[in-house]
Design an enzyme around this catalytic site. Structure first.
Site, short mmCIF file in Angstrom:
data_model
loop_
_atom_site.label_atom_id
_atom_site.label_comp_id
_atom_site.label_asym_id
_atom_site.label_seq_id
_atom_site.Cartn_x
_atom_site.Cartn_y
_atom_site.Cartn_z
N SER A 11 0.83 -1.20 0.00
CA SER A 11 0.00 0.00 0.00
C SER A 11 0.87 1.25 0.00
O SER A 11 1.69 1.44 -0.89
CB SER A 11 -0.97 -0.06 1.18
OG SER A 11 -2.00 0.89 1.04
N ASP A 35 -10.19 -4.37 -4.56
CA ASP A 35 -9.44 -3.27 -3.95
C ASP A 35 -9.72 -1.99 -4.71
O ASP A 35 -9.61 -1.97 -5.94
CB ASP A 35 -7.95 -3.62 -4.00
CG ASP A 35 -7.04 -2.59 -3.36
OD1 ASP A 35 -7.54 -1.60 -2.81
OD2 ASP A 35 -5.82 -2.81 -3.40
N HIS A 64 -8.00 -5.28 -0.24
CA HIS A 64 -6.88 -4.54 0.31
C HIS A 64 -6.63 -4.99 1.74
O HIS A 64 -7.56 -5.30 2.48
CB HIS A 64 -7.18 -3.04 0.27
CG HIS A 64 -5.97 -2.17 0.39
ND1 HIS A 64 -5.23 -1.78 -0.70
CD2 HIS A 64 -5.37 -1.63 1.47
CE1 HIS A 64 -4.24 -1.02 -0.30
NE2 HIS A 64 -4.29 -0.92 1.01
#
Length: 318
Positions: A165, A260, A290
């Site tokens: 991320s 995601d 995610h």
């Protein structure tokens, strides 16, 4: 942001779907409505409570001088004779939450599975320390690792970076910032932030509510990190898709998740890296969400993502 091919589609993994349904039923306030300190503790609790036991490896905590003061590092040592490859892992958490504890299990797993010395950093978080504090800290640690690898029983010619991320974005940016002075062997990017919301994406519209990372949370993260300065959304030290070139990146592995909101920007990033002439492997997990790498007790998908990254890193660092 242009994505030129369609990724495979699949229903959400049943374990992850059940976890999200249970979380929705609890009716907790959205993360962006909470003080950052509370959000950080929630993330720690989730990572600790929803993961399977991680491998036992030796660790040491130490501090080094950073651009804004001391930087806390955690160093993981596999049970193997050196010199070993070194992996610098940069934690995610939207530049606002996340720390050494939230990603301890991920780092232990990679240390054991790759057979590498793993270095993690507690970089400065927003909103207390907005852009570019985090990337400055990550660059500092990469430079420190390159200079001190031998002290860690690591081979300075076999350094890799990885992150998830926001941490993936920071790892890639550190590679670009140090190009010409440090030559990592590999870069692993798990659901990377690449240019969030400067251009709307289909995956944000499709997955921006009810799938753990929401549009509102992501916007809060970016507002905190960029201190509300919209002109920074295309700064090359933040928006990888706005970088003049990605040709200086090392061979790269990019993982995207089907459910995601950041799926499309991760896909576009993988394409841009490959188009720049960099050896690129893009792995897509159609049923995943995610942050799934933390939820290994809920679903095997996140564990598979980390295992696939470890296999790729081990080959690249051989």
């Amino acid at each position: 942001m242009t994505v030129t091919t369609t990724l495979p589609r699949a229903p959400m993994d049943p374990g992850l779907a059940g976890f999200l349904a249970q979380a929705a039923a609890q009716g907790n306030p959205p993360l962006e409505a909470l003080p950052p300190a509370v959000g950080r503790q929630i993330y720690r609790d989730l990572a600790a409570g929803l993961g399977l036991p991680s491998p036992v490896v030796a660790t040491e905590d130490r501090s080094i001088a950073g651009p804004g003061g001391p930087l806390k590092l955690r160093i993981y040592h596999p049970d193997a004779a050196g010199p070993l490859p070194a992996l610098f892992y940069v934690h995610g958490g939207g530049y606002v939450i996340g720390d050494l504890e939230t990603h301890d299990a991920v780092c232990r797993t990679l240390c054991h599975s790759v057979g590498a010395v793993v270095v993690a950093v507690d970089y400065r978080l927003a909103p207390e320390h907005p852009f570019p504090a985090a990337v400055d800290d990550v660059v500092c640690v990469l430079q420190w690792l390159a200079a001190h690898a031998k002290e860690l029983r690591a081979d300075p010619s076999r350094i890799a970076l990885a992150g998830d991320s926001a941490g993936a974005q920071l790892a890639a940016t550190a590679c670009l910032r140090t190009a010409g002075t440090i030559a990592p062997r590999a870069l692993g990017l798990i659901y990377p932030v690449a240019q969030h919301h400067s251009e709307p994406s289909a995956s944000m519209a499709e997955n921006g509510e009810g799938k753990f990372l929401t549009h509102g949370v992501m916007q809060w993260f970016i507002n905190c990190y960029l201190d509300g300065r919209s002109e920074l959304t295309r700064h090359p030290d933040f928006a990888l898709l706005s970088a003049p070139t990605l040709a200086a990146l090392p061979p790269s592995w990019v993982a995207t998740m089907g459910h995601d909101p950041l799926r499309d920007e991760g896909h576009a990033l993988a394409q841009r890296i490959e188009q720049a002439g960099v050896a690129t492997e893009h792995r897509h997990y159609p049923g995943a969400i995610h942050a799934c790498i933390h939820f290994t007790a809920v679903s095997p998908v996140g564990g598979q993502v980390v295992a696939d990254l470890a296999d790729w890193l081990r080959a690249r660092l051989a």
